[in-house]
Design a protein around this motif. Structure first.
Motif, mmCIF file in Angstrom:
data_model
loop_
_atom_site.group_PDB
_atom_site.id
_atom_site.type_symbol
_atom_site.label_atom_id
_atom_site.label_comp_id
_atom_site.label_asym_id
_atom_site.label_seq_id
_atom_site.Cartn_x
_atom_site.Cartn_y
_atom_site.Cartn_z
ATOM 1 N N THR A 2 0.832 -1.209 0.000
ATOM 2 C CA THR A 2 0.000 0.000 0.000
ATOM 3 C C THR A 2 0.865 1.256 0.000
ATOM 4 O OG1 THR A 2 -1.716 -1.161 1.214
ATOM 5 C CG2 THR A 2 -1.818 1.235 1.240
ATOM 6 N N TYR A 3 1.882 1.231 0.850
ATOM 7 C CA TYR A 3 2.759 2.402 0.964
ATOM 8 C C TYR A 3 3.414 2.723 -0.375
ATOM 9 C CZ TYR A 3 6.654 5.398 2.376
ATOM 10 O OH TYR A 3 7.552 6.432 2.468
ATOM 11 N N ASP A 18 0.763 3.838 -3.138
ATOM 12 C CA ASP A 18 0.085 5.139 -2.962
ATOM 13 C C ASP A 18 1.041 6.293 -2.652
ATOM 14 O OD1 ASP A 18 -2.231 3.771 -3.350
ATOM 15 O OD2 ASP A 18 -2.774 3.640 -1.212
ATOM 16 N N TYR A 19 2.344 6.020 -2.625
ATOM 17 C CA TYR A 19 3.283 7.075 -2.212
ATOM 18 C C TYR A 19 3.154 8.295 -3.133
ATOM 19 C CZ TYR A 19 7.523 9.531 -0.971
ATOM 20 O OH TYR A 19 8.409 10.494 -0.554
ATOM 21 N N ARG A 43 0.612 10.312 -3.251
ATOM 22 C CA ARG A 43 -0.771 10.724 -3.426
ATOM 23 C C ARG A 43 -1.294 11.418 -2.163
ATOM 24 N NH1 ARG A 43 -3.304 5.194 -6.088
ATOM 25 N NH2 ARG A 43 -1.971 5.180 -7.987
ATOM 26 N N CYS A 69 -2.868 9.143 0.385
ATOM 27 C CA CYS A 69 -2.053 8.003 0.819
ATOM 28 C C CYS A 69 -2.286 7.724 2.302
ATOM 29 C CB CYS A 69 -0.589 8.276 0.533
ATOM 30 S SG CYS A 69 0.509 6.949 1.089
ATOM 31 N N LEU A 80 0.782 8.854 4.495
ATOM 32 C CA LEU A 80 1.280 10.119 3.947
ATOM 33 C C LEU A 80 2.402 10.717 4.793
ATOM 34 C CD1 LEU A 80 0.832 12.309 1.757
ATOM 35 C CD2 LEU A 80 -0.809 13.398 3.327
#
Length: 723
Positions: A656-657, A660-661, A663, A666, A669
């Protein structure tokens, strides 16, 4: 028988005796005794006497009753006559008393006219006699030897008279030199009542006498030059102050008395002699005296460190100036110098008040003032303008929000203003000038002295958070009292505070700056305390699994923060919230640094789980709202960076990290890839070194491969974003 002729003669003689004065009867009687009928005449005389006796008796009998009546009337009148005589005597006594009073008044008035005349009366006749003797009497007497001797002695007598008068003058000059301080002292004491007559203080007859004699002898210029020269010498001596004059007020007083005494004498000489001294000469001496006096005062007053002595000196200088002004001497330069001394006086006051403020700070207990009775409450609110309707409704005993520091400092501020006012009195300043002077001096006290003392209190060694909290409360109340100080100054100077160009007090900014400084110190002290607790942290970074409860050091730290923020209830809400947020952020940052510090080379998942338990304890503290006023979970945001980092590792949610980094939505974040990589490297080392047979276990081999893969992906991610 006597002849007719003889009888006629006797009759004539009797008539002559009856009609002639007794002083002239001698010749008549002599003619009787010279005659032959002496016996016959005696008979006739006796007969005539008897006739007269009968006539007298008849007359007495006739007037006797009238005589008795007259005596009776006289006795009656005698009493009234005595009364009239007494009244007459009283009128005469009254007239006599009136004459005596008139005589005494005349003597007193004439006495004031004598100093310029009486002394010369002794010598002037002698000089006139010598003049008359030399030019009139001796020439008429002829060429006798005694005349020549007298003529030879006349110049000697003149010289003797001149020398005697000069000797008297020298004694006079020496006397006024010795007693000029007494003359000046008397003049300065009497200046407030009336201008003293110098002749009441000094006998000027030697001056008048000597001046007159030298004038008669044709040597007036010699005398004038001598007198002025001697007085100039005395002026220089009088104007030379003692080296230790500045040590006591009496030293200054003697100095001023001598100067005043000198010029009182010269002023009198100026007005009672014709030209012995003139206005130009006196003004020249005064200019010299003024410059010397001002220079001496500037030098000696600079040594003074006692504001009371400076104030007494200022009052003495004012009296000195007013005394000489009464004699017509210009004194503006003295008042200009007093305005210069005002700055020195202000600096000395600032030093004294600095000590007073320091003493108040050192003696303060930094606790709200407890009041048990209405009397105590009124006494304190009488010292400091404080109003709190809610507090007044509360029953006794109760506490005022501020400590003793507040009323004491406020009282000292008023005392300082009074001290400034005392110096400005009698300086011939307008109300506006006095008001401006006081406000500027008070601003120096606020912005320099009190501000530094407040910083001293804030930065003082071992000052605690409770003390800092009380300082903030104290300065908040002092700031609110500043407009009362404005009114206080206006009341004593009679200048409205809203006057155009009126100087405003800087008290608000002073107390606000101090409060902000104390707030920053609270934040700093809180962080230091947190650091001290963190130093007690003792994590087992190689633990195989985490514990079920938070670490002891963290439990103690949370307890400390709870008790500390409970004290913050007296603080303005924003300050308490800022302090709490600052502490939580510092705690979060410090925990992350603890996890990443270089000395920690390996971190196991078990250690990370224990660390996660501690962070959850911190979040529980933040969620409980240790300080009111936060909206929602605002305080939890202080730990958001740690929370996302720990969630990423404990849930091993790298996909996931990485996906989505970058965004905005995220999930992780707040996780910095550099931080994640550093921690992951420590876990990779742990997996390799602590699992000797990991290569033989499939699951461990897979985990190691996964870590290596994530490490490579993180490095690529970092490299990509750096480029």
């Amino acid at each position: 028988m006597a002849s007719a002729e003889t009888a006629a003669e006797h009759e004539r003689i009797l008539r002559e005796i009856e009609s002639t004065d007794t002083n002239c009867i001698g010749p008549t009687l002599r003619s009787v005794y010279d005659g032959q009928e002496h016996g016959l005449f005696m008979e006739k005389l006796e007969g005539r006497i008897r006739n007269h006796d009968r006539e007298i008796e008849k007359m007495c009998n006739h007037h006797f009753q009238g005589f008795v009546d007259s005596i009776t009337e006289l006795l009656k009148v005698r009493g009234e006559a005595q009364k009239l005589k007494l009244l007459t005597t009283m009128d005469e006594l009254k007239q006599c008393r009136l004459q005596q009073r008139n005589i005494a008044t005349t003597i007193d008035k004439l006495t004031h006219c004598l100093p310029g005349v009486a002394p010369t009366a002794l010598y002037y006749p002698a000089l006139c006699t010598l003049e008359q003797l030399e030019h009139t009497c001796l020439p008429k007497a002829g060429g006798y030897r005694f005349c020549a001797i007298m003529a030879e002695n006349i110049p000697v007598l003149r010289t003797h008279i001149r020398d005697v008068s000069m000797s008297d003058l020298k004694d006079f000059l020496e006397s006024i030199r010795k007693h000029s301080d007494k003359i000046g002292e008397t003049a300065m004491k009497q200046v407030c009542v009336w201008k003293p007559c110098a002749q009441d203080l000094v006998d000027f007859s030697p001056v008048y006498r000597c001046l007159h004699i030298y004038t008669v002898l044709g040597a007036r210029d010699t005398f004038e030059n001598y007198y002025r020269k001697q007085r100039r010498k005395q002026a220089r001596l009088v104007l030379q102050p003692h080296s230790n004059m500045h040590e006591t007020l009496e030293g200054y007083r003697r100095y001023f008395n001598q100067i005043v005494g000198f010029f009182v004498v010269e002023d009198h000489i100026l007005h009672t002699t014709q030209g012995l001294v003139n206005r130009a000469y006196v003004e020249e001496l005064w200019e010299l005296a003024l410059s010397k006096t001002i220079a001496a005062l500037r030098t000696h007053s600079s040594y003074c460190t006692d504001p009371d002595l400076i104030l007494d000196l200022k009052n003495l200088i004012v009296l000195f100036a007013d005394t000489l002004l009464g004699y017509g001497f210009p004194v503006n330069q003295l008042f200009d110098m007093l305005l210069e001394m005002r700055d020195q006086y202000g600096e000395i006051l600032l030093k004294k008040w600095n000590q007073s403020f320091r003493q108040i700070i050192d003696q303060d207990n930094y606790s709200p003032i407890p009041v048990a009775t209405e009397e105590e409450y009124r006494r304190i609110t009488g010292q400091f303008p404080f109003q709190d309707p809610e507090l007044e409704k509360m029953s006794f005993p109760k506490k005022l929000p501020f400590s003793e520091f507040v009323p004491k400092v406020y009282s000292q501020l008023k005392e300082f203003i009074y001290a400034c006012l005392k110096y400005s009195e009698d300086l011939h300043l307008s109300s506006t000038e006095i008001d401006d002077m006081i406000r500027k001096s008070t601003n120096l006290l606020l912005t320099r002295t009190l501000s530094n003392c407040l910083q001293y209190a804030i930065k003082k060694k071992n000052v605690g958070l409770a003390e800092l909290v009380q300082i903030i409360v104290n300065t908040t109340h002092l700031e609110a009292s500043c407009h009362y100080l404005e009114e206080f100054i206006s009341n004593i100077t009679s200048v409205p505070p809203d006057t155009v160009n009126a100087t405003k007090l800087y008290g608000t900014s002073t107390f606000k700056d101090a409060r902000h400084s104390a707030e920053e110190e609270i934040y700093t002290n809180l962080n230091l305390k947190i650091d001290q607790f963190l130093q007690l942290a003792d994590y087992d970074w190689m633990a195989t699994q985490g514990g079920g409860q938070a670490s002891d050091y963290l439990i103690d730290l949370i307890a400390f923060l709870c008790s500390t923020f409970a004290v913050f209830t007296h603080l303005p809400g924003k300050v308490a919230q800022t302090a709490c947020m600052s502490a939580c952020k510092h705690l979060s940052t410090s925990l992350l640094q603890l996890l990443l510090e270089a000395d920690v080379r390996q971190v196991s998942m078990g250690a990370l789980q224990q660390f996660n338990v501690d962070v959850k304890e911190c979040e529980r503290f933040a969620r409980a709202g240790p300080v009111p006023g936060f909206q929602g979970d605002t305080l939890l945001l202080a730990f958001i960076d740690l929370r996302q980092l720990l969630d990423l590792f404990t849930q091993w949610d790298w996909s996931t990290y990485l996906a989505d980094y970058g965004r905005p939505t995220c999930k992780y974040l707040r996780v910095n890839p550099h931080v994640a990589l550093a921690l992951l490297e420590k876990m990779k080392d742990t997996s390799r070194k602590n699992n000797m047979f990991a290569q033989f276990r499939k699951n461990e081999r897979d985990k190691q491969k996964l870590i290596d893969t994530v490490v490579k992906q993180l490095r690529n991610l970092i490299a990509t974003h750096q480029s």
